[in-house]
Scaffold this active site. Structure first.
Site, PDB file in Angstrom:
ATOM      1  N   ASP A 199      72.439  29.208  51.260  1.00 35.40           N
ATOM      2  CA  ASP A 199      72.982  30.335  52.003  1.00 35.40           C
ATOM      3  C   ASP A 199      72.697  30.139  53.496  1.00 35.40           C
ATOM      4  O   ASP A 199      71.789  29.379  53.864  1.00 35.40           O
ATOM      5  CB  ASP A 199      72.326  31.619  51.481  1.00 35.40           C
ATOM      6  CG  ASP A 199      72.599  32.817  52.349  1.00 35.40           C
ATOM      7  OD1 ASP A 199      73.774  33.138  52.570  1.00 35.40           O
ATOM      8  OD2 ASP A 199      71.629  33.446  52.819  1.00 35.40           O
ATOM      9  N   ASP A 222      72.829  32.981  56.496  1.00 31.93           N
ATOM     10  CA  ASP A 222      72.104  34.012  57.249  1.00 31.93           C
ATOM     11  C   ASP A 222      70.735  34.313  56.647  1.00 31.93           C
ATOM     12  O   ASP A 222      70.609  34.607  55.447  1.00 31.93           O
ATOM     13  CB  ASP A 222      72.933  35.297  57.290  1.00 31.93           C
ATOM     14  CG  ASP A 222      74.215  35.124  58.088  1.00 31.93           C
ATOM     15  OD1 ASP A 222      74.167  35.241  59.319  1.00 31.93           O
ATOM     16  OD2 ASP A 222      75.264  34.860  57.466  1.00 31.93           O
TER      17      ASP A 222
END
Length: 269
Positions: A67, A69
């Site tokens: 991922d 953020d």
């Protein structure tokens, strides 16, 4: 070390970007009741923990999916964009609730937050990237070494292509997938283009990569921090919660709060 009938023996040591990583071997398979006990014990010692699932075989890994953020990087990009529009508090509140799993519909959550960005200059995206975005400790080392080990590297995000494209180029990811912000005449319209990549979308991206490579999800290592990463992490060869929300830590095989991302490399040896 021995606690509540659990015996742990030294196994190996490696260095991460932030701390020394010491690996240990358990003399037994932990029950569902013992896992939280061990997590609590190691937390008292300011130590992170990884428990390998029965199907995990590092020699069989083919994919590293991560991922963006607050996992690969230090910020939530949408919150920082909102800061330039004077909307950070409102957007960050929705972001936090979504990542904790309190708001179940990620697509609606993203649309609500992006709507608050209407009228923001496109130049703000570049300012956020240059002034506020930094890879988390060990990120570059993890991606570089994973590629040397022959892993296909996938950056998959519920964030925005403006940032994933730049990070793909800077860190050398094989692939990157994210959402596209609509921009007209140099300003954000407050809308997202196309299908939104939510939790199910992230899982689908990973499954497509595995299918293309002729492998399955048990041959993937997945790293995330929020509730929308759980579907992508479920059933993976090894799932790692990095500086993650409690719900994600509970379900992941490993939880890293103190070491850098490159500590994951110690789990591949």
């Amino acid at each position: 070390m021995q606690e509540r009938g659990i015996q742990i023996k030294p196994l190996k040591q490696a260095n991460s970007a932030t701390l020394t990583v010491q690996s240990w071997h358990l003399d037994q398979v932990l029950s569902a009741e013992q896992r939280p006990l061990l997590r609590a014990l190691l937390n008292d010692f300011q130590a992170d923990m990884a428990l390998f699932p029965a199907h995990f075989d590092p020699a069989q890994l083919r994919v590293l999916a991560i991922d963006m953020d607050s996992t690969l990087i230090n910020i939530e990009c949408i919150d920082e964009i909102a800061d330039f529009a004077g909307q950070k508090a409102a957007v960050a509140k929705i972001t936090e609730a979504t990542m904790r799993g309190e708001i179940r519909n990620f697509s609606e959550s993203l649309q609500q937050r992006v709507a608050l960005l209407a009228g923001v200059s496109e130049a703000v995206l570049e300012a956020v990237y240059r002034e506020r975005l930094r890879p988390n400790p060990g990120a570059a080392e993890l991606i570089a070494q994973a590629k040397l080990l022959g892993l296909h590297t996938l950056l998959v995000s519920g964030g925005f292509t403006f940032f994933t494209n730049k990070l793909q180029h800077a860190l050398g990811f094989h692939q990157a997938h994210a959402n596209s912000l609509e921009i007209q005449a140099g300003f954000l319209t407050g809308k997202v283009l196309g299908n939104i990549i939510d939790g199910a979308g992230k899982a689908h991206c990973l499954e497509q990569v595995c299918q293309t490579l002729g492998c399955n999800k048990t041959q993937a290592m997945v790293i995330g921090d929020g509730a929308n990463d759980l579907l992508m992490m479920a059933g993976a060869g090894l799932s790692i919660a990095y500086r993650a929300k409690p719900l994600v830590k509970e379900k992941a095989d490993a939880a890293f709060d103190r070491v850098g991302l490159d500590a994951a490399l110690a789990l591949l040896r």
